[in-house]
Each structure stands twice: as structure tokens, then as C-alpha cells.
Scaffold this motif. Structure first.
Motif, mmCIF file in Angstrom:
data_model
loop_
_atom_site.group_PDB
_atom_site.id
_atom_site.type_symbol
_atom_site.label_atom_id
_atom_site.label_comp_id
_atom_site.label_asym_id
_atom_site.label_seq_id
_atom_site.Cartn_x
_atom_site.Cartn_y
_atom_site.Cartn_z
ATOM 1 N N VAL A 45 -13.234 77.593 -29.358
ATOM 2 C CA VAL A 45 -13.256 76.504 -30.342
ATOM 3 C C VAL A 45 -13.369 77.087 -31.749
ATOM 4 O O VAL A 45 -12.633 76.708 -32.670
ATOM 5 C CB VAL A 45 -14.419 75.533 -30.060
ATOM 6 C CG1 VAL A 45 -14.477 74.453 -31.145
ATOM 7 C CG2 VAL A 45 -14.267 74.889 -28.694
ATOM 8 N N GLY A 46 -14.295 78.033 -31.920
ATOM 9 C CA GLY A 46 -14.458 78.662 -33.224
ATOM 10 C C GLY A 46 -13.229 79.433 -33.658
ATOM 11 O O GLY A 46 -12.837 79.403 -34.825
ATOM 12 N N LEU A 47 -12.590 80.112 -32.700
ATOM 13 C CA LEU A 47 -11.377 80.879 -33.026
ATOM 14 C C LEU A 47 -10.240 79.961 -33.458
ATOM 15 O O LEU A 47 -9.498 80.271 -34.397
ATOM 16 C CB LEU A 47 -10.949 81.715 -31.818
ATOM 17 C CG LEU A 47 -11.875 82.867 -31.444
ATOM 18 C CD1 LEU A 47 -11.425 83.507 -30.141
ATOM 19 C CD2 LEU A 47 -11.928 83.907 -32.555
ATOM 20 N N ILE A 48 -10.096 78.828 -32.772
ATOM 21 C CA ILE A 48 -9.054 77.867 -33.133
ATOM 22 C C ILE A 48 -9.306 77.310 -34.535
ATOM 23 O O ILE A 48 -8.390 77.216 -35.361
ATOM 24 C CB ILE A 48 -8.972 76.744 -32.094
ATOM 25 C CG1 ILE A 48 -8.407 77.289 -30.780
ATOM 26 C CG2 ILE A 48 -8.108 75.586 -32.605
ATOM 27 C CD1 ILE A 48 -8.475 76.312 -29.628
ATOM 28 N N MET A 49 -10.557 76.954 -34.811
ATOM 29 C CA MET A 49 -10.888 76.387 -36.119
ATOM 30 C C MET A 49 -10.717 77.425 -37.235
ATOM 31 O O MET A 49 -10.424 77.068 -38.382
ATOM 32 C CB MET A 49 -12.313 75.852 -36.112
ATOM 33 C CG MET A 49 -12.525 74.668 -35.185
ATOM 34 S SD MET A 49 -14.159 73.914 -35.328
ATOM 35 C CE MET A 49 -13.988 73.032 -36.878
ATOM 36 N N ILE A 66 -1.476 82.928 -28.609
ATOM 37 C CA ILE A 66 -0.237 82.430 -29.222
ATOM 38 C C ILE A 66 -0.526 81.155 -30.017
ATOM 39 O O ILE A 66 0.017 80.962 -31.112
ATOM 40 C CB ILE A 66 0.831 82.186 -28.139
ATOM 41 C CG1 ILE A 66 1.236 83.519 -27.498
ATOM 42 C CG2 ILE A 66 2.055 81.490 -28.736
ATOM 43 C CD1 ILE A 66 2.239 83.372 -26.374
ATOM 44 N N SER A 67 -1.380 80.306 -29.490
ATOM 45 C CA SER A 67 -1.757 79.091 -30.222
ATOM 46 C C SER A 67 -2.404 79.449 -31.548
ATOM 47 O O SER A 67 -2.090 78.849 -32.593
ATOM 48 C CB SER A 67 -2.725 78.249 -29.390
ATOM 49 O OG SER A 67 -2.114 77.772 -28.219
ATOM 50 N N MET A 68 -3.307 80.403 -31.527
ATOM 51 C CA MET A 68 -3.961 80.833 -32.768
ATOM 52 C C MET A 68 -2.941 81.353 -33.770
ATOM 53 O O MET A 68 -3.029 81.062 -34.975
ATOM 54 C CB MET A 68 -5.009 81.906 -32.462
ATOM 55 C CG MET A 68 -6.242 81.401 -31.731
ATOM 56 S SD MET A 68 -7.284 82.767 -31.137
ATOM 57 C CE MET A 68 -7.611 83.633 -32.672
ATOM 58 N N ALA A 69 -1.955 82.128 -33.282
ATOM 59 C CA ALA A 69 -0.914 82.645 -34.180
ATOM 60 C C ALA A 69 -0.090 81.504 -34.779
ATOM 61 O O ALA A 69 0.250 81.522 -35.968
ATOM 62 C CB ALA A 69 -0.011 83.613 -33.416
ATOM 63 N N VAL A 95 -7.691 81.505 -41.760
ATOM 64 C CA VAL A 95 -7.170 82.874 -41.807
ATOM 65 C C VAL A 95 -5.724 82.864 -42.309
ATOM 66 O O VAL A 95 -5.334 83.659 -43.175
ATOM 67 C CB VAL A 95 -7.255 83.543 -40.418
ATOM 68 C CG1 VAL A 95 -6.457 84.845 -40.397
ATOM 69 C CG2 VAL A 95 -8.705 83.817 -40.053
ATOM 70 N N GLY A 96 -4.911 81.947 -41.773
ATOM 71 C CA GLY A 96 -3.538 81.817 -42.253
ATOM 72 C C GLY A 96 -3.483 81.434 -43.718
ATOM 73 O O GLY A 96 -2.610 81.904 -44.465
#
Length: 406
Positions: free
Chosen positions: A261-265, A314-317, A270-271
Motif C-alpha cells: 500500500v505504501g509503495l503504491i502511494m 509493473i503497476s508501480m512503474a 516518485v514519478g
């Protein structure tokens, strides 16, 4: 305005003393606000054990800014903008300091949070209206990129570091530290930014009511094709906020835990930092102005690919790529919007832009939650990206027509 082919380095913008003062003050405020949000969440949950009341208190750190942005932004046009920012900072320091008093009743705490958040609107409007006076030509756009990079970074550090700090000390002490950041911000602005006269001074007999000022500001914005296109472009965030809004259910659909959850948020910020660096430092401003409409369309395309239900990495990217493109059009879109506004309505226009942005993001998050219960998180993110890209097409066409006639 400087020639659009001219490039400006970050160091050249930081060499401007007034910008350094405003940037440092903003960095202190953002970091302190994130710390305060963590401290408030911990404090309320410790005292009530209620997830609902904790969520309500957290929401109060955002929602009233909408009202303040609409009704109080005109203060930055009526009075000297530096003075508006300093007075608001001092008021927020006093209010947050009161929130740090141990044993304060919950209703009093919520009332104080509401007023503090309400004051965010006129402060931000005055800040955005003052920045074009401090930075001219391409330095303004680069300054906007710097602010975006540091703001996103401060939010990430503030959330992570705030949790560790509050755990190590005490929620009340955390609120006290936030009050200190407001005092430091006020001192920096008072000493580091020169006083300017009000853009639209009002006499005692000729003062326009705030509601009338709001109407005038709205007419200025929506009566100009360029301003209409730019504000609509910035409000596309209502579609592109979906991954952050659905971070928890999206991670659950991947059978991942709280860390995911934290990584997705964190992916979008980051982008955003990467986008701020690339477009703020290396892409000439004349090119940014030409392509912001197209970038508004492209920002939705990575989200559309979520229909394939990609893995976490891949979702995070994809989310980071969307955030990068959205930041690119948002920085130049906001800069062009502020430049195009008449100085006498600049703060009011800035308040309308930011208030609409908050509303769009809130409605987008709400709509995403409703759809995700029926379609699932990944398809909802994909649909939001598709609709956002489609909505961006007429906006891009409208801006192209305006930019072509510049």
C-alpha cells in the motif's frame, strides 16, 4: 518574459534571495504539516480507539481548505501578499500550539484543525500570486519545478519520518514542533521577502465583498479561453488520483500487504519528482508550452494498461510514469495560468485553481471507491485513465488553438 528558448539552471533560481526564503518557508511548512497529520491521527486514535473519528480528523486537515481557497483567497489581492502570508503563519502557529495542549477536548481539537486548514487557502493563494513577482520569465517555471520536487519529497519524508518521530516522542510534542515550523516560516518570509503594495487595494468606501470578489475572479478565469483550458488541464488530476485513492484495495487484489500500500502511494510522488527534474531542468519552456495538452492525454495511458492486471512492480512503474507526465503538464499549466491572470485577480484565480483541484481529487477518489466495489481496483484505475485521456483531448485542442495565437 524571457525568450522561451532560454534555459535556466536550478542554481540560478536558488541564487535569488527572495525565492530561497519562500522555498525554505514552504519546505518547513510542508514537513511540519505532514508531521502534524501523523501526530493528529495517533493522538485521536489513542484517545478514542475509533477509526471513524481518526479518519474524520485526518479529513479535516484537507477539506476546509476548499472553503478557504474560494472565499478567502481574495485577501492576497486586497492586501500586500507577503503580509497575508506572515499573518496567516502566525495565526496557524498559535492555533497549532493550542492543539498541542494535553487533555484538550476532542471537539476543540477538531475546531482548531478546521480553522488551521481553512487558513491554508489564503496562504497558498497569496504565495502563488507572489511567486511571479519574485521570479520572471523562464526562472518562474523552473522555480515551480523546484517547488514541486521539494514538496513531493518533503511529503514522503514527512510521512515516513513523522511516524518514527511521533513514536519516539509524543503526539503533542509533534504538534508543538509543527507550530514552531510556522513561526520559522513567518520569520523567513518577513526578513527574506520584500514588501510590495497590494495588487488591488480597497478603500473603506470601495471595498468589494468577498463573495463579489469570488464572482469577479471566476468571470476572469472562465471568460478567457486560455485560462479555461489551463484550469481544466490541471483539474484532470481528479482522474489521475485514482491509483493513490485505491492503493489499499489494489494491493489487496494483488494479495500484497501493508508495505505494498505504501509503495503504491509513493509511486506517483516518485514519478512527480522525476518529472519535475526532467521537465524543469532539461526541456525548454517553449516546448513545454506546446506539449502540455498532449501530456494531459498521455498521462492517462499508463493507467489504461492496468486493465491487464499487472504485477506490483509493473503497476508501480505505470503509476510513476503517469505521475511523471501529470507533473510535467501541471507545472507548466500552473505557470502559464498564473502568468495569464491579471495581477489584481491573481490570488483569487490561484484560489479557484487550487480549490477546484482539491474538489476534483476528492470527487475522483469518491467515484473510484464506488466503481472499485463493482469493477475491481485494476479495471477502475484503467477506466479512470481512459476517461481522463478522452476528456483531455478537447482540452488539448482548445489549448493548441490558444497557444498557436500567442
Amino acid at each position: 518574459m524571457a525568450q522561451t528558448g532560454e534555459r535556466v539552471r536550478f542554481a540560478a533560481v536558488f541564487a535569488i534571495a527572495e525565492f530561497r526564503a519562500m522555498w525554505t518557508a514552504e519546505l518547513l511548512s510542508v514537513g511540519g504539516d505532514q508531521l502534524a497529520r501523523v501526530a493528529l491521527s495517533v493522538l485521536v486514535f489513542q484517545r478514542t480507539s475509533s477509526a471513524f473519528l481518526t479518519g474524520l480528523t485526518y479529513a479535516l486537515t484537507f477539506v476546509p481548505a476548499l472553503v478557504g481557497g474560494i472565499l478567502l483567497s481574495g485577501l492576497g489581492d486586497r492586501y500586500p501578499r507577503r503580509e497575508v502570508m506572515v499573518v496567516v503563519d502566525l495565526a496557524r502557529a498559535a492555533l497549532v500550539g493550542a492543539m498541542a495542549i494535553p487533555g484538550l477536548p476532542l471537539w476543540s481539537l477538531c475546531a482548531l484543525v478546521t480553522v488551521v486548514t481553512l487558513l491554508n487557502g489564503p496562504f497558498k493563494a497569496a504565495q502563488q500570486a507572489l511567486l511571479p513577482d519574485v521570479l520572471s520569465g523562464p526562472t518562474y517555471t523552473v522555480g515551480m519545478a523546484i517547488r514541486n520536487i521539494t514538496s513531493q519529497s518533503a511529503q514522503l519524508v514527512g510521512f515516513a519520518g513523522g511516524g518514527l518521530l511521533v513514536a519516539a516522542i509524543n503526539p503533542s510534542v509533534g504538534l508543538g514542533l509543527d507550530a514552531v515550523t510556522f513561526l520559522l516560516s513567518a520569520a523567513l518570509l518577513r526578513r527574506g521577502v520584500r514588501r510590495r503594495t497590494a495588487a488591488s487595494p480597497q478603500t473603506a468606501t470601495g471595498r468589494r465583498p468577498f463573495l463579489a470578489s469570488t464572482v469577479v475572479g471566476a468571470r476572469v478565469v472562465f471568460g478567457d479561453p486560455g485560462l479555461r483550458a489551463l484550469i481544466a488541464l490541471c483539474w484532470l488530476a481528479g482522474f489521475y488520483v485514482t491509483p493513490e485513492a485505491l492503493a489499499a484495495p489494489y494491493a489487496s487484489s494483488l494479495r500484497a500487504g501493508a508495505v505494498a500500500v505504501g509503495l503504491i502511494m509513493a509511486s506517483d510522488p516518485v514519478g512527480s519528482v522525476i518529472g519535475g527534474i526532467i521537465f524543469g531542468k532539461w526541456v525548454p519552456e517553449h516546448l513545454q508550452i506546446r506539449v502540455i495538452g498532449v501530456l494531459g492525454i498521455f498521462a492517462g495511458i499508463p493507467l489504461i494498461l492496468c486493465v491487464l492486471k499487472p504485477s506490483l512492480l509493473i503497476s508501480m512503474a505505470l503509476f510513476a510514469m503517469s505521475g511523471m507526465l501529470a507533473t510535467a503538464y501541471n507545472i507548466q499549466g500552473t505557470a502559464s495560468f498564473m502568468r495569464r491572470l491579471p495581477d489584481a485577480q491573481r490570488a483569487q484565480g490561484a484560489g479557484l485553481l487550487s480549490s477546484g483541484l482539491i474538489t476534483a481529487q476528492g470527487l475522483g477518489a469518491l467515484g473510484a471507491g464506488v466503481l472499485a466495489d463493482r469493477l475491481g481496483p485494476a479495471p477502475t484505475v484503467a477506466l479512470a485513465g481512459l476517461v481522463g485521456a478522452l476528456v483531455a483531448i478537447p482540452i488539448a485542442i482548445g489549448w493548441h488553438r490558444v497557444a498557436k495565437n500567442r
